[in-house]
Design an enzyme around this catalytic site. Structure first.
Site, PDB file in Angstrom:
ATOM      1  N   HIS A   1      38.557  48.992  46.285  1.00 27.98           N
ATOM      2  CA  HIS A   1      39.578  47.959  46.464  1.00 27.98           C
ATOM      3  C   HIS A   1      40.220  47.548  45.136  1.00 27.98           C
ATOM      4  CE1 HIS A   1      36.122  44.726  46.431  1.00 27.98           C
ATOM      5  NE2 HIS A   1      36.150  45.442  45.347  1.00 27.98           N
ATOM      6  N   ASN A   2      41.529  47.314  45.212  1.00 31.24           N
ATOM      7  CA  ASN A   2      42.345  46.834  44.089  1.00 31.24           C
ATOM      8  C   ASN A   2      42.439  47.822  42.922  1.00 31.24           C
ATOM      9  OD1 ASN A   2      41.295  43.987  45.356  1.00 31.24           O
ATOM     10  ND2 ASN A   2      43.379  43.852  44.551  1.00 31.24           N
TER      11      ASN A   2
END
Length: 354
Positions: free
Chosen positions: A247-248
């Site tokens: 994620h991210n």
């Protein structure tokens, strides 16, 4: 259709070093597997024995081969080009059977929510695909059998989703994106907080994934949705099979990530980074443009200087090669050290003087 050597040189600005221009080939093969009707290529010195033994009709070689090189291989026609591997791939595409024609329409077994925005005359939806509410699909896009597109997914034009691709809610794809079988885009990021009693509380993952134009992602690879904001894969980036993007993560343009690699959360790759196979990249770090990480390396800190890095705690390749050379000398060094310790520990011989 078969090609002649003369046609090959004309199409790809090649130079015939040896052999005849009317030699015909119909297929592309490796040096080892090639026969008298085949084209092959040579681009690495370690394959010189294979070049000597090949039965290929024609072999592509680099323009930079030394004078007299062709005379060493009189049994085959040699054609010099700038990039043998690239030209070989382009010729292979010309000789290969054409891909299946684009057949627009929605298969009767597909489930398409009435709110989805697509034109059945310009989109292909395969068997048992599921298109949920609010999905938008651009013209020229193919959705393979068994694909699932979650609520609000947006897909651009001329994309190809091979069978069993899953794209979850609100993720966005640009134009000409290719996703191979089993790829999962937008599953929850791995986010948990440990409570005082030892249990782990799930952190909501409410962001999305954005795949920009011309991204290609291999089979069974996963790109997780952001905890907030977006996980982004930049235009032209190519990701191999069995890769994990957490994620991210923010990956720039024209990067390459090879198979079995993993990039932990909130790490940024600038444009043009190369990650070889089985590389692990820690979270919350930055990798600069032009960095190349060799296979099975571990990246635990930011690397902004262009160059080649390697090792289980990746360092510049020249430094790591020196370290590896020193490690190979350790047994002898340890033996010498023990010998010196024994000599220093031995009692001094008694003096013979009164």
């Amino acid at each position: 259709m078969p090609l002649t050597v003369s046609e090959l040189t004309a199409l790809f600005d090649g130079t015939l070093l040896s052999g005849r221009g009317d030699t015909v080939f119909t297929q592309c093969q490796s040096l080892a597997a090639a026969g008298p009707d085949d084209l092959s290529f040579f681009g690495n010195e370690k394959y010189l024995p294979a070049l000597r033994a090949t039965r290929a009709a024609v072999v592509l070689v680099p323009n930079a081969v030394p004078a007299g090189f062709a005379s060493l291989f009189p049994h085959t026609s040699l054609v010099a080009v700038d990039n043998p591997s690239l030209v070989f791939a382009q010729v292979m595409a010309r000789l290969a059977p054409p891909p299946p024609p684009f057949r627009p329409g929605i298969h009767p077994s597909a489930v398409v929510d009435p709110s989805a925005v697509l034109d059945p005359e310009f989109v292909c939806i395969g068997p048992h695909a599921v298109i949920e509410a609010g999905v938008t699909i651009g013209n020229g896009t193919r959705i393979g059998a068994g694909c699932v597109l979650g609520d609000g997914v947006v897909i651009g034009q001329d994309c190809v989703l091979h069978p069993r691709v899953t794209i979850l809610r609100h993720c966005r794809l640009g134009h000409r994106v290719v996703l191979h079988p089993g790829a999962v885009i937008g599953a929850d990021g791995f986010g948990f907080e440990q409570l005082n009693d030892g249990r782990r509380e799930k952190i909501p993952q409410v962001g999305i994934v954005v795949l920009e134009d011309d991204v290609e992602i291999g089979a069974n690879s996963c790109v997780d949705r952001a905890r907030f904001g977006q996980t982004r894969i930049g235009a032209g980036t190519k990701i191999d099979n069995l890769v994990q993007i957490a994620h991210n993560v923010d990956i720039g343009k024209n990067c390459v990530v090879a198979g079995l690699s993993g990039i932990a959360g909130s790490t940024r790759l600038h444009d043009g980074v190369t990650i070889a196979a089985q590389v692990g990249v820690a979270g919350h770090i930055e990798i600069g443009s032009g960095v190349i990480i060799t296979g099975q390396s571990g990246v635990a800190k930011s690397m902004m200087q262009p160059g080649v890095y390697m090792g289980d705690r990746a360092e510049p390749i020249r430094k790591m090669l020196r370290i590896m050379a020193a490690v190979h000398q350790l047994p002898e060094l340890v033996q010498r050290l023990r010998s010196l310790e024994k000599k220093s520990a031995a009692p001094a011989a008694p003096s013979s003087q009164p």
